[in-house]
Design an enzyme around this catalytic site. Structure first.
Site, PDB file in Angstrom:
ATOM      1  N   VAL A 113      19.501  35.769 -37.277  1.00 19.15           N
ATOM      2  CA  VAL A 113      20.555  34.793 -37.072  1.00 19.15           C
ATOM      3  C   VAL A 113      21.050  35.671 -35.719  1.00 19.15           C
ATOM      4  CG1 VAL A 113      23.172  33.720 -37.236  1.00 19.15           C
ATOM      5  CG2 VAL A 113      21.256  34.481 -39.172  1.00 19.15           C
ATOM      6  N   CYS A 114      20.551  35.461 -34.653  1.00 23.99           N
ATOM      7  CA  CYS A 114      21.881  35.251 -33.822  1.00 23.99           C
ATOM      8  C   CYS A 114      20.631  36.743 -32.903  1.00 23.99           C
ATOM      9  CB  CYS A 114      23.474  34.988 -33.561  1.00 23.99           C
ATOM     10  SG  CYS A 114      23.180  36.132 -32.074  1.00 23.99           S
ATOM     11  N   THR A 115      21.778  37.972 -32.780  1.00 22.58           N
ATOM     12  CA  THR A 115      21.048  39.618 -32.440  1.00 22.58           C
ATOM     13  C   THR A 115      20.463  39.903 -33.646  1.00 22.58           C
ATOM     14  OG1 THR A 115      22.696  40.658 -32.591  1.00 22.58           O
ATOM     15  CG2 THR A 115      22.453  39.863 -30.305  1.00 22.58           C
ATOM     16  N   THR A 133      16.490  33.159 -29.328  1.00 22.10           N
ATOM     17  CA  THR A 133      18.056  34.291 -29.997  1.00 22.10           C
ATOM     18  C   THR A 133      18.967  33.784 -29.550  1.00 22.10           C
ATOM     19  OG1 THR A 133      19.269  36.952 -30.185  1.00 22.10           O
ATOM     20  CG2 THR A 133      17.740  36.045 -28.315  1.00 22.10           C
ATOM     21  N   ALA A 166      19.219  31.020 -33.222  1.00 19.05           N
ATOM     22  CA  ALA A 166      20.059  31.321 -31.245  1.00 19.05           C
ATOM     23  C   ALA A 166      21.832  31.755 -32.274  1.00 19.05           C
ATOM     24  CB  ALA A 166      19.956  30.052 -31.098  1.00 19.05           C
TER      25      ALA A 166
END
Length: 349
Positions: A113-115, A133, A166
């Site tokens: 998830v994300c970073t 990302t 993202a």
């Protein structure tokens, strides 16, 4: 955690948590899988930390882990690797990366998830794979890990047994995709309705950043020009100024923009300046004349023409749309239905 499925044939979801983890990266997927259990899903949720102790998130909230990494011996059907604001420190933490490798090796599928994508990349788990990302960090991911094929516009990407997503709320999107894979579209649709989110949100991340959807250029001279525009949109970015900055001819600059950006230098600069003006209108109260100057438009009239041409609204009307969440309108009777009742508000990752 509630709503754990304890019957036979259940699916194990392991969420790895660590100090500084972003809270929504963890709780978003948890809510999706827990909600799925209310509609026939069969998930068991387990939070795993390095030593089994609680961790403090980047928001200051404490999360209690269910077990330590050493105790997490059962094979997971899904491993969720969240991210955190301090991703630069995370990717230099060898112990953290080793845990990610161990947990991934004991999981049928891994989803970041994300970073969290930076953790997977630094652990060597994204080599040769497509990944995404948060749009704000996609360029950094591409620069730091050139063997990763970064898609800056995708909400989530599936490449083999690895999925990357993202910005923070995209953890909900990728979890819904997994629920659909495991339990079928009907269950995933019920979860989306229960959480009042899109089952598949419209558009990609490009709606959030002009710079993020610009292909990463391997031409150092062009990267220098692109970075200068992004860092100070209000500076002198005429074609001749760009050429001087890059140390090449104006004709060469134009050719590079066409080949690698797909737009003229002037059009690209205007788009970046428009994005900068939008950000200032969304978050501040500066007069239009000040915003026009800082964003590089020079005058309010030039700013107004650019807004009308590209967005179909004036700067004042754009600013007004960010003065309220629309709560007053939301309390009025609305047409029934889903997801049309969400059409007026698009979620932001």
């Amino acid at each position: 955690m509630n709503h754990r499925h304890t019957g036979t044939g259940s699916l194990m979801v392991t969420i790895f948590v660590f100090p500084g983890v972003r809270l929504l990266d963890v709780t978003g997927p948890i809510e999706v899988f827990a909600s799925a259990n209310e509609f026939g899903g069969r998930y068991r949720l387990n939070l795993v930390s390095a030593d089994g102790n609680e961790v403090t998130t980047s928001a200051g909230t404490r999360l209690r882990a269910d077990r330590s990494v050493d105790d997490a011996r059962e094979t997971s059907d899904v491993l969720v690797v969240p991210g955190g604001p301090d991703w630069d420190r995370m990717i230099r933490d060898d112990a953290l990366l080793d845990i990610v490798r161990r947990l991934t090796a004991n999981s049928r599928r891994t989803a970041s998830v994300c970073t969290g994508a930076f953790l997977l990349a630094a652990a060597g788990l994204l080599d040769g794979r497509r990944a995404t990302t948060h749009w704000r960090y996609s360029r950094q991911l591409a620069l730091r890990f050139p063997t990763v094929r970064v898609d800056p516009d995708a909400i989530f990407v599936r490449d083999g047994t690895v999925m990357t997503s993202a910005g923070v709320s995209a953890g909900i999107d990728v979890s819904l995709a997994l629920v659909e894979e495991h339990c079928g579209a009907e269950v995933a649709r019920a979860v989306a309705k229960d959480l009042v989110v899109f089952m598949q949100r419209p558009g990609g991340q490009s709606q959030f950043s002009v710079r993020s959807r610009t292909p990463h250029s391997r031409q150092e001279m062009l990267r220098k020009v692109l970075d200068a525009v992004a860092e100070d949109p209000g500076a002198d970015h005429t074609l001749s100024a760009m050429a001087r900055r890059a140390g090449i001819s104006s004709r060469h600059v134009t050719r590079l923009f066409f080949d690698e950006v797909g737009a003229t230098p002037a059009r690209y600069v205007e788009q970046i300046r428009l994005e900068a003006a939008q950000a200032m209108l969304e978050t501040g109260d500066d007069p239009l004349a000040v915003i026009a100057c800082r964003a590089g438009f020079g005058s309010p009239e030039t700013l107004r023409r650019a807004f009308v041409r590209h967005l179909g609204v004036t700067p004042s009307a754009f600013r007004a749309s960010f003065r309220t969440t629309g709560m007053a309108a939301a309390t009025a009777p609305a047409a029934a239905g889903y997801p049309s009742d969400l059409a007026a508000s698009q979620p932001v990752p």
